[in-house]
Every structure is written in C-alpha cells, then in structure tokens.
Scaffold this motif. Sequence first.
Motif, short mmCIF file in Angstrom:
data_model
loop_
_atom_site.label_atom_id
_atom_site.label_comp_id
_atom_site.label_asym_id
_atom_site.label_seq_id
_atom_site.Cartn_x
_atom_site.Cartn_y
_atom_site.Cartn_z
N VAL A 29 39.33 42.69 40.26
CA VAL A 29 39.68 44.10 40.48
C VAL A 29 38.39 44.85 40.77
N LYS A 30 38.30 45.44 41.98
CA LYS A 30 37.10 46.19 42.38
C LYS A 30 37.51 47.36 43.25
N ASN A 31 36.94 48.51 42.97
CA ASN A 31 37.15 49.71 43.80
C ASN A 31 38.63 50.02 44.05
N GLY A 32 39.45 49.87 43.03
CA GLY A 32 40.86 50.21 43.15
C GLY A 32 41.70 49.20 43.91
N TYR A 63 43.87 51.33 34.90
CA TYR A 63 43.56 51.12 33.48
C TYR A 63 42.38 50.16 33.31
N ILE A 64 42.36 49.09 34.09
CA ILE A 64 41.26 48.12 34.03
C ILE A 64 39.95 48.80 34.41
N GLU A 65 39.97 49.59 35.46
CA GLU A 65 38.73 50.20 35.95
C GLU A 65 38.20 51.31 35.04
N LYS A 66 39.07 51.94 34.27
CA LYS A 66 38.56 52.99 33.38
C LYS A 66 38.28 52.45 31.97
N THR A 67 38.60 51.18 31.69
CA THR A 67 38.33 50.56 30.40
C THR A 67 37.15 49.60 30.60
N TYR A 68 35.97 50.04 30.18
CA TYR A 68 34.74 49.35 30.53
C TYR A 68 34.73 47.84 30.21
N PRO A 69 35.14 47.40 29.01
CA PRO A 69 35.13 45.95 28.74
C PRO A 69 36.04 45.18 29.71
N LEU A 70 37.19 45.73 30.05
CA LEU A 70 38.10 45.07 31.00
C LEU A 70 37.48 45.07 32.39
N LYS A 71 36.87 46.16 32.75
CA LYS A 71 36.24 46.26 34.08
C LYS A 71 35.17 45.18 34.24
N LEU A 72 34.34 45.00 33.22
CA LEU A 72 33.29 43.97 33.27
C LEU A 72 33.86 42.58 33.52
N PHE A 74 37.12 41.78 34.72
CA PHE A 74 37.98 41.63 35.90
C PHE A 74 37.23 41.76 37.23
N GLU A 75 36.08 42.43 37.24
CA GLU A 75 35.37 42.50 38.51
C GLU A 75 34.60 41.21 38.81
N LYS A 76 34.48 40.33 37.82
CA LYS A 76 33.75 39.07 38.02
C LYS A 76 34.65 37.85 38.19
N LEU A 77 35.95 38.02 38.11
CA LEU A 77 36.86 36.87 38.21
C LEU A 77 36.83 36.24 39.60
N ASN A 78 36.93 34.92 39.62
CA ASN A 78 37.02 34.14 40.86
C ASN A 78 37.93 32.96 40.63
N PRO A 79 38.68 32.55 41.63
CA PRO A 79 39.49 31.35 41.47
C PRO A 79 38.59 30.12 41.48
N LEU A 80 39.01 29.11 40.75
CA LEU A 80 38.25 27.86 40.70
C LEU A 80 38.96 26.83 41.57
#
Length: 197
Positions: A29-32, A63-72, A74-80
């Motif tokens: 999740v990045k930039n909406g 909600y993810i983007e305004k909740t700092y721990p979730l933002k950290l 979800f913005e780094k997730l990648n499929p393996l």
Amino acid sequence: MMFILEAYFKNYPARRKVAEFLFENGLSVKNGKIYLRNVEVPISELARVVGVNRKIVYHTIEYIEKTYPLKLIFEKLNPLPSLIDVAPLMGWEVLEIELDKGEYLKGFSQVLALLSDNNVPVMEVFSRNLREEPTKLYVVIDGTLPVDVFMRIKEMEGFRRLILHTPEKDKERFVCKYCEVKYCPKRVLLERLEATP
C-alpha cells in the motif's frame, strides 16, 4: 503478523479481511493505491476477489496509511516468487513437511542435513513458522526424492506430516497415515504422450 492485524483491525472485520489478503499475497500500500511490486492493482478487481465492496478497500488503504506501524509494514510488502506450484511440471518434487512448533529448528536442520548427506539437489527452500499457523517447510528438489530418504524424513523427531508433490504416481505406495502424495496429472499425461510413437 496476524496478531498485529487483529490488534489494529479488531473493530473492522471487513477491513481486516482486506488487510489479511494484502499481507498473504504480498501486495503493498503506497500513496493511496495497492501495488503488486510496481504494478497498480485495480481496486474494483481486488474488492471482487476479497468479497467486499470498493468502499471497504478504500477505507482499508486510508486506515493503513494513517496508522504509522501498519504503514511501515504494508509499504514494504512484496510477493515471494516460488517454484512450489510449477515444480512437478518440470519433473521436480516438492516436500511439504509439517513439523511440531517446539521442534521447528531441529526439524528444519535435520531435513536439510539429510538431503545434503544423500546428495539430493535442493533448488528452493521456503518455510513458515508463524504462531497461529501450522509450521511448514517446503523444499523443491531437482529430480525425485530417493525412497529411503522419504522414509527417514517420516521417522524424524518432531515430524507431523509430509505431502510429496511429485510427477511420479507410483510413489503413492510409500505413504503412511501421516503422509500424502500429490502427483501431477499433467506431467504424467505429458510423459505418456512423449512415450507414444
């Protein structure tokens, strides 16, 4: 991770469903927006697959983007990427081994040592030891597993279950009540067609 999602989404079950789907599939999740690596995922299609309306997906992103721990997170997730699903088509085998949680590290190292001692060529190893899920080890091997190694894995301490994904149907005779063989019918069909003059 599921404990984190439960803590932050306990009052939002529909949003949690979306967040779990994103996490399990490595969607960031990045930039909406939602991305699969650098490719934007359409919100309407994601909502359809998850079984929620688009508004829920937008609320989850917000909600993810305004909740700092979730933002950290979800913005780094990648499929393996993994060879697990295609291995039997390629003539390789996949060992899907379920281990006792308390014996995870020991079982993990024993399996790899056993494969190494028997010169079994390992192509990929993937493992999950999350608190709320069964502990599993996936090993993709080049070729097929020798039967004696198959039997010795089942005798390991902490062993619970083995699923062997294979192109060879005849391995079904080596299973016990804790094991299962999933052979690749497409691979068997291809081999039959190749053998037919």
